[in-house]
Write an enzyme that holds these catalytic residues in place. Sequence first.
Site, short mmCIF file in Angstrom:
data_model
loop_
_atom_site.label_atom_id
_atom_site.label_comp_id
_atom_site.label_asym_id
_atom_site.label_seq_id
_atom_site.Cartn_x
_atom_site.Cartn_y
_atom_site.Cartn_z
CD GLU A 285 -2.99 0.68 2.45
OE1 GLU A 285 -3.93 -0.16 2.23
OE2 GLU A 285 -2.89 1.11 3.48
N PRO B 286 -9.70 5.53 2.36
CG PRO B 286 -8.56 7.86 2.26
CD PRO B 286 -8.84 6.56 3.13
CE LYS B 287 -7.47 0.20 2.88
NZ LYS B 287 -5.93 0.09 2.95
CE LYS B 288 -9.33 7.52 -6.92
NZ LYS B 288 -8.82 8.33 -8.08
#
EC number: 4.1.1.4
Length: 247
Positions: free
Chosen positions: A77, A115-117
Amino acid sequence: MDIKTVRETAFAMPLTSPAYPPGPYRFIHREFFIITYRTDPAKLRAMVPEPLEVPEPLVAYEFIRMADSTGFGDYTESGQVIPVTYEGKPGTYTLAMYLDDHPPLAGGREMWGFPKKLASPKLVTDKDTLIGTLDYGPVRVATGTMGYKHRELDLAEQKRRLERPNFLLKIIPHVDGKTARICELSRNLMIDIDMKGAWTGPASLELAHHALAPVAELPVLEIVEARHIIADLTLGMGEVVFDYLAQ
């Protein structure tokens, strides 16, 4: 399937095969590479939601390697975390994170509000250099480097920093596609932390502009510190501290 069974078995989607299991979520040998830098104060404050406050114009750019995590598997990440205060107490606010694995992406968004993409981050050691990169599609948007384990850091101090609360702006849209069904500030903690090591060294950070991974919107004006941390820890569940729709 009757209504009672749906109600009693519902945890995550799909109902009959959830994208991730229930917690707790334990991470073994979780590796952090964190570069803290000074940025434009006006741009930074424009991105941090009240009631959080920004004491200094600092951003922590993170690359995190998670090779062994309960239920989420093996993934990496990367993203930006901002030091903030809430009701006068220090914490962090996660602005955006990019990762390469679906279960923690779905679970992070749906449970805590991370807030992940989806993207392609990496954290590796090449000879004498710790290297973190973030690619969004074929475009390189972040590169961080640090001299490998040049100097040890105090483990107790680094543990205290990891134990600070993290804040997230959780947004879930309504089925009408126009409004938010959930819009709340949540808080979570990393708990049961077992520190394995912490180091620092000379560091650099380059950010490139990208329309969909806008990490460079908070420009690097000065590198303040760099840290390489390895720890076992559990990602605790969250609590709502502010509901924007109730105001």
